[in-house]
Each structure stands twice: as structure tokens, then as C-alpha cells.
Design a protein around this motif. Structure first.
Motif, PDB file in Angstrom:
ATOM      1  N   ALA A   4     -83.530 -20.539  49.815  1.00 60.73           N
ATOM      2  CA  ALA A   4     -84.648 -20.077  48.988  1.00 60.73           C
ATOM      3  C   ALA A   4     -84.387 -18.679  48.427  1.00 60.73           C
ATOM      4  CB  ALA A   4     -85.929 -20.056  49.822  1.00 60.73           C
ATOM      5  N   GLY A   6     -85.218 -28.581  42.766  1.00 61.49           N
ATOM      6  CA  GLY A   6     -86.304 -28.173  43.665  1.00 61.49           C
ATOM      7  C   GLY A   6     -87.656 -28.468  43.037  1.00 61.49           C
ATOM      8  N   ARG A  57     -95.133 -23.310  42.413  1.00 59.68           N
ATOM      9  CA  ARG A  57     -94.529 -22.173  43.116  1.00 59.68           C
ATOM     10  C   ARG A  57     -95.409 -21.677  44.270  1.00 59.68           C
ATOM     11  NH1 ARG A  57     -89.702 -22.866  41.951  1.00 59.68           N
ATOM     12  NH2 ARG A  57     -89.377 -20.938  43.108  1.00 59.68           N
ATOM     13  N   SER A  83     -90.576 -28.682  51.709  1.00 59.58           N
ATOM     14  CA  SER A  83     -89.430 -28.795  52.615  1.00 59.58           C
ATOM     15  C   SER A  83     -89.723 -29.811  53.726  1.00 59.58           C
ATOM     16  CB  SER A  83     -88.999 -27.432  53.155  1.00 59.58           C
ATOM     17  OG  SER A  83     -89.813 -26.995  54.180  1.00 59.58           O
ATOM     18  N   ARG A 115     -80.256 -28.085  47.020  1.00 64.06           N
ATOM     19  CA  ARG A 115     -79.765 -27.891  48.392  1.00 64.06           C
ATOM     20  C   ARG A 115     -78.576 -28.789  48.709  1.00 64.06           C
ATOM     21  NH1 ARG A 115     -83.372 -25.093  47.342  1.00 64.06           N
ATOM     22  NH2 ARG A 115     -84.760 -23.865  48.657  1.00 64.06           N
ATOM     23  N   ASP A 116     -78.518 -29.951  48.024  1.00 62.49           N
ATOM     24  CA  ASP A 116     -77.506 -30.963  48.378  1.00 62.49           C
ATOM     25  C   ASP A 116     -76.784 -31.471  47.138  1.00 62.49           C
ATOM     26  OD1 ASP A 116     -79.704 -32.185  47.215  1.00 62.49           O
ATOM     27  OD2 ASP A 116     -79.510 -34.017  48.384  1.00 62.49           O
ATOM     28  N   ASP A 118     -84.651 -26.780  56.209  1.00 62.32           N
ATOM     29  CA  ASP A 118     -83.692 -27.335  55.240  1.00 62.32           C
ATOM     30  C   ASP A 118     -82.291 -27.450  55.842  1.00 62.32           C
ATOM     31  OD1 ASP A 118     -85.684 -27.483  53.333  1.00 62.32           O
ATOM     32  OD2 ASP A 118     -85.064 -25.700  52.225  1.00 62.32           O
TER      33      ASP A 118
HETATM   34  O1  CDP Z   1     -87.040 -21.723  44.641  1.00 63.87           O
HETATM   35  P1  CDP Z   1     -86.653 -21.970  46.063  1.00 63.87           P
HETATM   36  O2  CDP Z   1     -85.197 -21.773  46.292  1.00 63.87           O
HETATM   37  O3  CDP Z   1     -87.518 -21.243  47.039  1.00 63.87           O
HETATM   38  O4  CDP Z   1     -86.963 -23.482  46.370  1.00 63.87           O
HETATM   39  P2  CDP Z   1     -86.650 -24.797  45.525  1.00 63.87           P
HETATM   40  O5  CDP Z   1     -85.234 -24.785  45.071  1.00 63.87           O
HETATM   41  O6  CDP Z   1     -87.695 -24.967  44.487  1.00 63.87           O
HETATM   42  O7  CDP Z   1     -86.783 -25.941  46.643  1.00 63.87           O
HETATM   43  C1  CDP Z   1     -87.996 -26.148  47.336  1.00 63.87           C
HETATM   44  C2  CDP Z   1     -87.710 -27.041  48.532  1.00 63.87           C
HETATM   45  O8  CDP Z   1     -87.300 -28.319  48.041  1.00 63.87           O
HETATM   46  C3  CDP Z   1     -86.580 -26.591  49.447  1.00 63.87           C
HETATM   47  O9  CDP Z   1     -87.025 -25.731  50.480  1.00 63.87           O
HETATM   48  C4  CDP Z   1     -86.028 -27.919  49.986  1.00 63.87           C
HETATM   49  O10 CDP Z   1     -86.717 -28.334  51.132  1.00 63.87           O
HETATM   50  C5  CDP Z   1     -86.331 -28.923  48.883  1.00 63.87           C
HETATM   51  N1  CDP Z   1     -85.141 -29.292  48.093  1.00 63.87           N
HETATM   52  C6  CDP Z   1     -84.266 -30.212  48.630  1.00 63.87           C
HETATM   53  O11 CDP Z   1     -84.443 -30.649  49.749  1.00 63.87           O
HETATM   54  N2  CDP Z   1     -83.201 -30.648  47.908  1.00 63.87           N
HETATM   55  C7  CDP Z   1     -82.960 -30.168  46.686  1.00 63.87           C
HETATM   56  N3  CDP Z   1     -81.907 -30.628  45.997  1.00 63.87           N
HETATM   57  C8  CDP Z   1     -83.816 -29.207  46.118  1.00 63.87           C
HETATM   58  C9  CDP Z   1     -84.908 -28.762  46.854  1.00 63.87           C
END
Ligand code: CDP
Length: 231
Positions: free
Chosen positions: A12, A35, A81, A90, A129-130, A183
Motif C-alpha cells: 500500500a 486495486g 479510497r 484486502s 499485488r500479484d 496481503d
Molecule cells: O492504493 P493501495 O496500494 O493502498 O491499495 P490498492 O492497490 O488499491 O489495493 C487495495 C487492496 O486490494 C490491497 O490491499 C489488496 O488486498 C487488494 N489487491 C489485490 O489483492 N490484488 C491486486 N492485484 C490489487 C489489489
């Protein structure tokens, strides 16, 4: 020629979204904030279904709703947001079925990115994330963007304050650490750098410096690939 894919992952507020947007602008690539797709599902679950992430059937239904109605309005909603939405996101993102439902749209975007400014996009950048590990394991370049907990919490704090949201730094730090832990430790698609990812620590750099480093990595890596495949 298949278009290029750049995968950017990280915890994050690591600066991955800012970086991804700038690279996309510079290279004329399409950009997908994955996300926001997960956040849209959590938002729908909390605000429209009046449910909670612990209700698995509802979380799955929310993911299906997003898959079937996904558009730019849905993913650009500023309410995504909100901190309660981030935490719920998450939680539902740890669910394998939710992830499966949202996977196709992400892969399709990478395979055939939409036009940028009425011109064919030269490629796609996805952040999440992945992306480098699961969504696009064959991405041409993988970046893993990170920064210290304190720097990331300060960035999120400043971002919220500048939007007029009343927040406490300590609460942001605690929430962020909790979300990152969830995560990283989930069994499906956990947050981690792909083996072939370039790790960029942005703790001490301005967004401009980070962009310059990332562009160097991308150019260097692509030149190496071209040289390797040359006859
Ligand atoms: O902006 P920030 O980095 O805080 O969060 P985000 O990228 O908007 O992602 C929010 C949540 O979505 C993350 O904490 C993950 O749990 C989940 N996420 C995920 O599991 N896989 C992704 N490809 C993107 C987000």
C-alpha cells in the motif's frame, strides 16, 4: 506484434500507482489500476449490498457484479479510497473465488489494451499485488515497488489531508501494516516480488527520481531481451 506488458506490484502507498501512471504517459501505454477493481467489489458489498467481507456468498456476488458492470466510472469513484473500503478490500481479496472472478478482466486488458488518446496503445501497465506472479507471469518487465512503513503511511496521510479528509497518522500506519500483513500472508496470490522482478525502494526518492530509475530498468531490460533474441 503482441503489445508489451509491464507489471508493477508492491504494498500500500508504495508509489506504484504514481509510477505506473507516469510510465504509461511517457510510453503511450494503457494503464490499469487493478486495486480499484478489488476496491469496487468491496465498495459494492459494503455500500450497496449492506453486507460485510465475512459474508463469503455476498463477497462473491459483489465480485460478479463488478465483473459484469466494470467501467471507468466504477473504478474512478473517489469513495473507493475510504479506509473501511480498503480494509474490506484486502479481506475479500484473500478469497480465491473472488480473485478468479476478477482475473479474466485483468488478463484481457493486458492482452488487448484499449486505445490511448485515440491511438493504439504500445502496451499495457497493470499495477497491483500479484500482477507479476499470477495475472501476467510472462510480463516483459516486472517491477516491485516498495518503501518503509513510515514513509508509506506519511504519503497516505498527506494524500488524505490534501483531500480534506480528517485522519490520524498513527491510525493510518496501523491500518496499513494490518492490510499489508493480510496481503502478504494470504494463501492465494500473496503480495511478493516475482523471482524476476526488479525491486525499487522509493523511501528516499522523489516521484521524478523513481520514474527515471524505472525507465532505465525498462530500457535496459528490453534492450537485453532484444539482444538475446537477435539472430
Ligand atoms: O492504493 P493501495 O496500494 O493502498 O491499495 P490498492 O492497490 O488499491 O489495493 C487495495 C487492496 O486490494 C490491497 O490491499 C489488496 O488486498 C487488494 N489487491 C489485490 O489483492 N490484488 C491486486 N492485484 C490489487 C489489489
Amino acid at each position: 506484434m503482441a503489445s508489451l506488458v509491464i507489471a508493477i506490484d508492491g504494498p500500500a502507498a508504495s508509489g506504484k500507482g504514481t509510477l505506473a501512471r507516469k510510465i504509461a504517459e511517457r510510453l503511450g501505454f494503457a494503464y490499469l489500476d487493478t486495486g480499484a477493481i478489488y476496491r469496487a467489489a468491496a465498495h459494492h458489498l459494503l455500500r450497496n449490498m449492506n453486507s460485510a467481507p465475512e459474508n463469503e456468498a455476498d463477497a462473491i456476488a459483489a465480485a460478479e457484479y463488478v465483473r459484469d458492470n466494470l467501467d471507468d466510472n466504477m473504478t474512478s469513484n473517489p469513495e473507493l479510497r475510504a479506509e473501511d473500503v480498503a480494509q474490506a478490500t484486502s479481506k475479500i481479496a484473500a478469497n480465491q473465488k473472488v480473485r478468479e472472478i476478477l482475473l479474466d478482466a485483468q488478463r484481457k486488458y493486458a492482452e488487448s489494451p484499449p486505445d490511448v488518446n485515440d491511438a493504439m496503445a504500445g502496451g499495457a501497465i497493470l499495477d497491483g499485488r500479484d500482477i507479476g506472479t499470477v495475472v501476467c507471469p510472462k510480463a516483459d518487465v516486472k517491477l516491485f515497488v516498495t518503501a518503509s512503513n513510515e514513509v508509506r503511511a506519511k504519503r497516505r496521510y498527506d494524500e488524505q489531508i490534501s483531500k480534506g479528509v480528517d485522519v490520524e497518522y498513527d491510525a493510518i500506519l496501523a491500518d496499513m501494516i494490518e492490510r499489508d500483513k493480510r496481503d502478504r500472508e494470504r494463501s492465494v496470490a500473496p503480495l511478493k516480488p516475482a523471482d524476476d522482478a526488479f525491486v525499487i525502494d522509493t523511501s528516499n526518492d522523489t516521484p521524478k527520481d523513481v520514474l527515471a530509475r524505472a525507465l532505465d530498468i525498462i530500457r535496459g531490460h528490453l534492450a537485453e531481451q532484444v539482444a538475446k533474441n537477435a539472430p
